[in-house]
Motif scaffolding. Structure first.
Motif, PDB file in Angstrom:
ATOM      1  N   GLU A   6       0.462  -0.966   0.066  1.00 21.71           N
ATOM      2  CA  GLU A   6       0.013  -0.334   0.137  1.00 21.71           C
ATOM      3  C   GLU A   6       0.699   2.086   0.024  1.00 21.71           C
ATOM      4  O   GLU A   6       0.347   2.191   0.011  1.00 21.71           O
ATOM      5  CB  GLU A   6      -1.097  -0.109   1.410  1.00 21.71           C
ATOM      6  N   ILE A   7       2.128   1.010   0.211  1.00 23.21           N
ATOM      7  CA  ILE A   7       2.956   2.033   0.398  1.00 23.21           C
ATOM      8  C   ILE A   7       4.053   2.600  -0.639  1.00 23.21           C
ATOM      9  O   ILE A   7       4.809   1.283  -1.189  1.00 23.21           O
ATOM     10  CB  ILE A   7       3.835   1.690   1.853  1.00 23.21           C
ATOM     11  N   PHE A   8       3.707   3.625  -1.518  1.00 22.47           N
ATOM     12  CA  PHE A   8       4.743   4.317  -2.337  1.00 22.47           C
ATOM     13  C   PHE A   8       5.444   5.449  -2.576  1.00 22.47           C
ATOM     14  O   PHE A   8       4.511   6.154  -2.460  1.00 22.47           O
ATOM     15  CB  PHE A   8       3.852   3.231  -3.733  1.00 22.47           C
ATOM     16  N   LEU A   9       6.467   5.027  -3.175  1.00 20.20           N
ATOM     17  CA  LEU A   9       6.942   6.639  -3.049  1.00 20.20           C
ATOM     18  C   LEU A   9       6.656   7.487  -4.363  1.00 20.20           C
ATOM     19  O   LEU A   9       6.974   6.475  -5.261  1.00 20.20           O
ATOM     20  CB  LEU A   9       8.256   6.121  -2.958  1.00 20.20           C
ATOM     21  N   ASP A  10       6.080   8.234  -4.150  1.00 17.19           N
ATOM     22  CA  ASP A  10       5.694   9.049  -5.378  1.00 17.19           C
ATOM     23  C   ASP A  10       6.667  10.304  -6.308  1.00 17.19           C
ATOM     24  O   ASP A  10       7.020  11.300  -4.973  1.00 17.19           O
ATOM     25  CB  ASP A  10       4.179  10.139  -4.483  1.00 17.19           C
ATOM     26  N   ASN A  78      10.603  13.599  -1.091  1.00 19.63           N
ATOM     27  CA  ASN A  78      10.157  12.839  -1.220  1.00 19.63           C
ATOM     28  C   ASN A  78       8.323  11.995  -1.138  1.00 19.63           C
ATOM     29  O   ASN A  78       8.855  13.030   0.451  1.00 19.63           O
ATOM     30  CB  ASN A  78      11.000  11.471  -1.229  1.00 19.63           C
ATOM     31  N   PHE A  79       8.092  12.441  -1.779  1.00 18.50           N
ATOM     32  CA  PHE A  79       6.306  12.431  -1.248  1.00 18.50           C
ATOM     33  C   PHE A  79       5.947  11.004  -1.045  1.00 18.50           C
ATOM     34  O   PHE A  79       5.741   9.904  -1.907  1.00 18.50           O
ATOM     35  CB  PHE A  79       5.667  12.952  -2.189  1.00 18.50           C
ATOM     36  N   ILE A  80       5.563  10.470   0.254  1.00 13.62           N
ATOM     37  CA  ILE A  80       4.263   9.375   0.282  1.00 13.62           C
ATOM     38  C   ILE A  80       2.828   9.472   0.677  1.00 13.62           C
ATOM     39  O   ILE A  80       2.231   9.962   1.546  1.00 13.62           O
ATOM     40  CB  ILE A  80       4.899   8.057   1.526  1.00 13.62           C
ATOM     41  N   GLN A 104       8.518   4.871   8.821  1.00 15.08           N
ATOM     42  CA  GLN A 104       9.670   3.769   9.039  1.00 15.08           C
ATOM     43  C   GLN A 104      10.378   4.153   7.226  1.00 15.08           C
ATOM     44  O   GLN A 104      10.800   4.481   6.551  1.00 15.08           O
ATOM     45  CB  GLN A 104       9.969   2.573   8.692  1.00 15.08           C
ATOM     46  N   LYS A 105       9.372   4.117   6.424  1.00 17.47           N
ATOM     47  CA  LYS A 105       9.436   4.587   5.019  1.00 17.47           C
ATOM     48  C   LYS A 105      10.063   5.720   4.378  1.00 17.47           C
ATOM     49  O   LYS A 105      11.067   6.329   3.894  1.00 17.47           O
ATOM     50  CB  LYS A 105       8.609   3.635   3.854  1.00 17.47           C
ATOM     51  N   ALA A 106       9.218   6.827   5.009  1.00 15.09           N
ATOM     52  CA  ALA A 106       9.878   8.015   5.531  1.00 15.09           C
ATOM     53  C   ALA A 106      11.450   8.695   5.538  1.00 15.09           C
ATOM     54  O   ALA A 106      10.839   9.240   5.090  1.00 15.09           O
ATOM     55  CB  ALA A 106       8.442   9.139   5.326  1.00 15.09           C
ATOM     56  N   ALA A 109      13.888   7.755   3.310  1.00  9.58           N
ATOM     57  CA  ALA A 109      13.670   8.329   2.217  1.00  9.58           C
ATOM     58  C   ALA A 109      13.015   9.933   2.716  1.00  9.58           C
ATOM     59  O   ALA A 109      13.808  11.123   1.330  1.00  9.58           O
ATOM     60  CB  ALA A 109      11.953   8.110   1.745  1.00  9.58           C
ATOM     61  N   ALA A 110      13.856  10.197   3.887  1.00 11.16           N
ATOM     62  CA  ALA A 110      13.976  11.690   3.717  1.00 11.16           C
ATOM     63  C   ALA A 110      15.333  12.519   3.205  1.00 11.16           C
ATOM     64  O   ALA A 110      16.023  11.932   3.450  1.00 11.16           O
ATOM     65  CB  ALA A 110      14.449  11.889   5.211  1.00 11.16           C
ATOM     66  N   PRO A 111      14.839  13.808   2.762  1.00 12.46           N
ATOM     67  CA  PRO A 111      13.669  14.742   3.347  1.00 12.46           C
ATOM     68  C   PRO A 111      12.746  13.984   2.353  1.00 12.46           C
ATOM     69  O   PRO A 111      12.702  14.091   1.882  1.00 12.46           O
ATOM     70  CB  PRO A 111      14.049  16.469   2.726  1.00 12.46           C
ATOM     71  N   SER A 112      10.782  13.585   3.160  1.00 16.20           N
ATOM     72  CA  SER A 112       9.906  13.411   2.479  1.00 16.20           C
ATOM     73  C   SER A 112       8.951  14.154   3.165  1.00 16.20           C
ATOM     74  O   SER A 112       9.163  14.464   4.580  1.00 16.20           O
ATOM     75  CB  SER A 112       9.976  12.025   2.770  1.00 16.20           C
ATOM     76  N   ILE A 113       8.284  14.242   2.295  1.00 21.86           N
ATOM     77  CA  ILE A 113       6.046  14.254   3.110  1.00 21.86           C
ATOM     78  C   ILE A 113       5.432  12.805   3.055  1.00 21.86           C
ATOM     79  O   ILE A 113       5.780  12.494   2.016  1.00 21.86           O
ATOM     80  CB  ILE A 113       5.918  15.538   2.327  1.00 21.86           C
TER      81      ILE A 113
END
Ligand code: ATP
Length: 266
Positions: A6-10, A78-80, A104-106, A109-113
């Protein structure tokens, strides 16, 4: 199925310029997200603490998702994106795991939203949420407490129903401010119409001011839909008359579309 599915980096491609109006909202997001990244040490000197998260609330189709994506694009984050309801529709225990995995994924992938759309699905007041939802909310609160501001993970949440959210979500150190994202005003509607029709084959009788007035009360999404509907009507005419040139979109097409697309938000 694992929750990770369900989690993907966009990689959103929405830019500020793609969004009509909403200047105050754009500014507020830049202040909260871009400033701490850009002016980190100066802000530390000034004893300005960065925020961890913000809530965007307001009627559907009024650019909450759009601004979240734009801030990610423009600040190169990065955008989750996660939908509250998607997290809930899993087996017992899976939802909590999914929430932890999102964070965890965020962090990875930091810096991320992290963009939590429909946050009310998991963030409803603990007295109101069904069993199961409660544990997910607790997990979410723990994860929010666990992220350190300035470590490059920023949380944006969106809802149409802020009144049902658990107050614990809105405490300092969690979603620290709430921004209202309302229906577009006249000038915002004009800008949305201009953006949407920029690359369309618009006829000489095009009257943007008329349309901006006639769409009073429409959401941004409805204004976009109106332009699309007018474009479809013109194209239909083109196909039926078997003409070689593109059928220009005329005011009659827009007026027909105005009858079809009516405002939903009251
Ligand atoms: P929901 O609560 O239903 O998730 P939302 O507020 O997140 O709604 P968005 O997904 O941001 O709404 O907007 C829906 C669509 O409406 C966008 O994809 C865009 O086409 C259009 N739109 C809305 N507001 C604007 C705007 N200010 N400028 C340009 N397009 C807009």
């Amino acid at each position: 199925p694992t929750a990770m599915r369900e989690i993907f980096l966009d990689t959103p491609r929405v830019k500020w310029a793609d969004i009509g109006g909403q200047d105050e909202l754009k500014k507020a997001l830049r202040k909260a997200i871009e400033w701490p990244l850009k002016y980190r040490s100066t802000m530390e000197d000034r004893r300005l603490r960065p925020k961890k998260g913000l809530l965007l609330y307001g009627p559907p189709g009024c650019s909450k998702t759009l601004v979240a994506k734009a801030v990610a694009t423009e600040a190169k984050l990065n955008f989750i994106a996660v939908k509250g309801a998607e997290l809930l529709s899993m087996y017992v225990g899976e939802s909590e795991r999914a929430v932890r995995e999102v964070f965890q994924k965020a962090r990875g992938a930091a810096p991320s939203i992290i963009f939590f759309d429909e946050i009310d699905a998991i963030g409803a007041s603990r007295s109101k949420s069904q069993q199961g939802g409660l544990h997910v909310l607790t997990t979410l609160l723990n994860e929010l407490d666990g992220i350190e501001a300035l470590r490059g993970v920023f949380v944006l949440a969106a809802t149409n129903q802020p009144q049902i959210l658990d107050a614990a979500l809105l405490r300092p150190g969690r979603l620290e401010s709430s921004l209202y994202v309302g229906l577009p005003d006249y000038s915002t509607r004009s800008e949305i119409i201009a953006i949407e029709t920029r690359q369309m084959c618009i006829g000489p009788d095009f009257d943007a001011a008329y349309l901006a007035t006639a769409t009073d009360g429409y959401s941004g999404a409805e204004v976009v839909e109106l332009c699309q509907e007018a474009g479809y009507a013109a194209f239909e005419e083109e196909l039926e008359s078997e003409q070689v040139q593109p059928q220009l979109i005329a005011m009659k097409h827009f007026k027909g579309a105005l009858e079809k697309i009516t405002k939903q938000v009251t």
